[in-house]
Write an enzyme that holds these catalytic residues in place. Sequence first.
Site, PDB file in Angstrom:
ATOM      1  CB  CYS A  66      -0.937  -0.012   1.199  1.00 54.09           C
ATOM      2  SG  CYS A  66      -2.100   1.356   1.195  1.00 54.09           S
ATOM      3  CE1 TYR A  67       5.607   5.410   2.860  1.00 49.36           C
ATOM      4  CE2 TYR A  67       7.134   3.961   1.707  1.00 49.36           C
ATOM      5  CZ  TYR A  67       6.857   5.168   2.332  1.00 49.36           C
ATOM      6  OH  TYR A  67       7.837   6.108   2.427  1.00 49.36           O
ATOM      7  N   GLY A  68       3.991   1.571  -0.956  1.00 50.40           N
ATOM      8  CA  GLY A  68       4.691   1.660  -2.235  1.00 50.40           C
ATOM      9  C   GLY A  68       3.794   2.142  -3.357  1.00 50.40           C
ATOM     10  CB  THR A  70       0.489   5.934  -1.563  1.00 50.40           C
ATOM     11  OG1 THR A  70       1.510   5.615  -0.612  1.00 50.40           O
ATOM     12  CG2 THR A  70      -0.802   5.240  -1.195  1.00 50.40           C
ATOM     13  CE  LYS A  71       5.286   8.331   0.701  1.00 48.54           C
ATOM     14  NZ  LYS A  71       5.263   9.761   0.936  1.00 48.54           N
TER      15      LYS A  71
END
Length: 95
Positions: A66-68, A70-71
């Site tokens: 999820c973090y990846g 968005t980034k």
Amino acid sequence: VNGGRRALRDVPVSQVELVVKVNLMGILLCTKVAMDVMAEQAGVTGHIFNTVGSGVKGGGTPGYACYGATKRGLPQLTDSLVAELDKGVQGYPKQ
């Protein structure tokens, strides 16, 4: 917000929503507001910079789906805005 390092299937939807809202929607909305403010400043030129860490360029990192996501979306957002401001949006008058 990184959401904690764990498998995506183990991350509650509320945590996914938080990561997306902070990391992607936050930048998107702040950039929009900055563009609106800058557009109202006649005769003033400037730049908007959206930055992400250098680790975003590499391959995936287990536990950070999820973090990846968005980034990795931020460079696309910035590239799209550069083209939009330079060329306009097809089918609409250039602003």
